[in-house]
Scaffold this motif. Structure first.
Motif, mmCIF file in Angstrom:
data_model
loop_
_atom_site.group_PDB
_atom_site.id
_atom_site.type_symbol
_atom_site.label_atom_id
_atom_site.label_comp_id
_atom_site.label_asym_id
_atom_site.label_seq_id
_atom_site.Cartn_x
_atom_site.Cartn_y
_atom_site.Cartn_z
ATOM 1 N N VAL A 1 0.853 -1.186 0.000
ATOM 2 C CA VAL A 1 0.000 0.000 0.000
ATOM 3 C C VAL A 1 0.889 1.236 0.000
ATOM 4 N N VAL A 2 0.653 2.151 -0.948
ATOM 5 C CA VAL A 2 1.334 3.444 -0.983
ATOM 6 C C VAL A 2 0.263 4.514 -0.841
ATOM 7 N N ARG B 1 -3.090 0.224 -3.988
ATOM 8 C CA ARG B 1 -3.120 -1.082 -3.310
ATOM 9 C C ARG B 1 -2.742 -2.159 -4.326
ATOM 10 N N TRP B 2 -1.694 -2.899 -4.029
ATOM 11 C CA TRP B 2 -1.178 -3.944 -4.922
ATOM 12 C C TRP B 2 -1.151 -5.247 -4.126
ATOM 13 N N ARG B 3 -2.031 -6.175 -4.481
ATOM 14 C CA ARG B 3 -2.250 -7.380 -3.687
ATOM 15 C C ARG B 3 -2.034 -8.617 -4.562
ATOM 16 N N VAL B 4 -1.169 -9.523 -4.115
ATOM 17 C CA VAL B 4 -0.909 -10.762 -4.857
ATOM 18 C C VAL B 4 -0.807 -11.926 -3.878
ATOM 19 N N PRO B 5 -1.114 -13.125 -4.319
ATOM 20 C CA PRO B 5 -0.957 -14.293 -3.441
ATOM 21 C C PRO B 5 0.506 -14.635 -3.227
ATOM 22 N N VAL B 6 0.786 -15.301 -2.113
ATOM 23 C CA VAL B 6 2.154 -15.714 -1.824
ATOM 24 C C VAL B 6 2.652 -16.694 -2.872
#
Length: 523
Positions: free
Chosen positions: A467-468, A513-518
């Motif tokens: 998150v920025v 917001r930049w969301r990715v799975p592990v």
């Protein structure tokens, strides 16, 4: 009649040799030749380094409107190319009768009579003198050719002298510039000031319209870290820009049409010992010569010593900061967190004594939760303090990018880490995460006019969230294009996740917001 011709030639010689500045001498040669033979138009084409075209074109007899309508200046083709290929006097009654007569622009004034002769500086062809259209009408005569040939011989000596003086002045200017940079560094000008001064001086000394310094970031992507004039803004450099060759090979590169500067560009390496650490580029509309490249490379070599000293000084300061961070981290862990733990335990014990008072018990429970949240935040701060940018880790990469962009912002961004970031974030996700962070922070610096910026990187067993957040102008709708949302989404998609730009809950600023799975999807 002969005495008159000698007098006119002597007057022309005096006019040519009356100055020592090269540009002025060239223009005086053209004007003197026009007056000598009564030509309406005159020009002097300076040969390029490879001898295949023209690097400069000085002209006289054209008004401003005519020059504007003609547009681009000649490059040494057609009749001009004949003199380049065969450096001998050429006299024509009508240009259009020559088989090499072509390439005249649509708005070029009509020309018929032509007289051209080479100008030699010592044993080399410096350029060619061109005259067209007798003011009195008719063609140029053999006597005109002899007069112009004699003037060209004298002009060669005047040009040689002017070039020598010009070269001495330029070398003196380069030495003064290097001394200025060294003085700035030794005077403790502060991190980055010498680098900016190098760019400004390079642009000024070789008549550029803009200058930039490019370095490779933690992810290996070149980025503009200093720019002046009409140079590109700070941030990543497109892959088609040949500056990567300079960084990889440590050799100068000349570009006739640069997408960064909008004209010709000249890139030279900046070194620390035998290692190329950055590239200095200068742009301008006209092509660069080998002499320009040699001068800029020499300046860069000298300036590199000053920049290396500045970097060493910054490293010493950074080590001091790291020591302070470690001390602060230890104090937070050994003192502050332990006291907060004790406070939390005391509150929990007290809450059991007031179970019959729901309101008091609720407040105590909330206070315990606040203490836990504070402890969590302090632990995150300790991790940030004890992970210096030099450490090869995801945390280190994030901190390096933040430090890199911090100079572009009013205040350094606040960084928070939640969870086992270095254990969870693998190389595939990190390969995309670091460029995403740089692009988001760079766009905040370019467009947001923000006072506060926060970077939060969270990781657990399921996903990674970057998150920025900033408090700048505009909302998500107005700034998505500036943030390169398409690029962020493409990188998120490559890792099996998603990216979005939203307005924070308080309605101020913008949040990426930049969301990715592990475990990212692999192709």
């Amino acid at each position: 009649m002969r005495d008159e011709r000698v007098r006119r030639l002597l007057d022309a010689v005096l006019a040519v040799t009356g100055d020592i500045q090269l540009e002025t001498v060239l223009l005086r040669v053209v004007e003197a030749a026009r007056d000598l033979v009564g030509a309406k138009y005159g020009a002097l084409g300076v040969l390029a380094d490879d001898g295949a075209g023209l690097s400069a074109f000085v002209h006289a007899g054209f008004d401003g409107d005519t020059v504007a309508r003609i547009g681009r200046l000649p490059e040494g083709r057609g009749i001009l190319g004949v003199l380049i290929a065969h450096p001998e006097p050429l006299r024509l009654d009508d240009l259009k009768d020559h088989p090499a007569s072509f390439g005249f622009p649509a708005n070029h004034p009509p020309m018929h009579a032509f007289l051209g002769t080479p100008i030699r500086v010592r044993d080399e062809i410096f350029g060619n003198l061109y005259l067209t259209e007798k003011v009195a009408g008719g063609s140029f005569t053999q006597a005109d050719e002899e007069l112009v040939t004699g003037l060209a011989a004298v002009a060669g000596s005047a040009i040689a002298h002017a070039r020598l003086v010009d070269d001495l002045h330029r070398r003196d200017a380069w030495r003064s510039a290097v001394l200025d940079v060294a003085t700035l560094v030794l005077g403790g000008g502060g991190s980055g000031r010498a680098r900016t001064h190098v760019a400004v001086v390079a642009q000024t000394l070789i008549d550029g319209t803009g200058a930039a310094i490019v370095q490779a970031g933690p992810d290996g992507v070149p980025a503009v870290v200093t720019s002046t004039g009409d140079a590109p803004a700070l941030g990543p450099v497109p892959p088609e820009v040949p500056v990567q060759r300079v960084l990889a090979e440590g050799r100068p590169v000349r570009v006739e049409a640069s997408i960064l500067f909008g004209g010709a560009a000249l890139w030279v390496p900046l070194r620390d010992g035998d290692r190329t650490v950055a590239a200095l580029g200068v742009g301008r509309p006209e092509p660069w010569s080998s002499a320009d490249a040699d001068q800029l490379e020499l300046f860069a070599a000298q300036a590199s010593l000053a920049l290396a000293h500045e970097q060493a000084t910054d490293d010493v300061r950074r080590l001091g900061v790291i020591e302070d961070r470690e001390r602060i981290g230890r104090d937070l862990h050994d003192t502050v967190i332990q006291r907060l733990f004790a406070t939390g335990l005391g509150l929990q014990a007290l809450s059991r004594r007031v179970e019959g008072q729901p309101e008091v018990a609720g407040r105590l429970s909330q206070a315990v939760d606040d203490v836990d949240a504070t402890v969590k935040e302090i632990r995150s701060t300790i991790f940030a303090l004890q992970a210096p940018p030099e450490v090869a880790s995801v945390r280190g990469d994030v901190l390096r990018v933040v430090d890199e962009v911090a100079t572009m912002l009013p205040r350094a961004p606040r960084v928070r880490f939640d969870g086992p970031v270095d254990l969870v974030v693998g190389p595939v996700v990190a390969e995309h995460l670091v460029p995403v962070l740089r692009e988001a922070l760079t766009n905040v610096a370019k467009h947001a006019r923000a006072d506060e910026v926060e970077v939060q990187l969270s990781a657990d067993h399921a996903e990674v969230l970057l998150v920025v957040r900033d408090d700048g102008i505009g909302g998500a709708a107005g700034r998505q294009g500036g943030f390169g949302l398409t690029n962020l989404r493409e990188r998120a998609t490559a890792c099996g996740g998603a990216a979005e730009v939203v307005t924070p809950a308080n309605g101020q600023g913008t949040e990426v917001r930049w969301r990715v799975p592990v475990g990212p999807a692999r192709g």
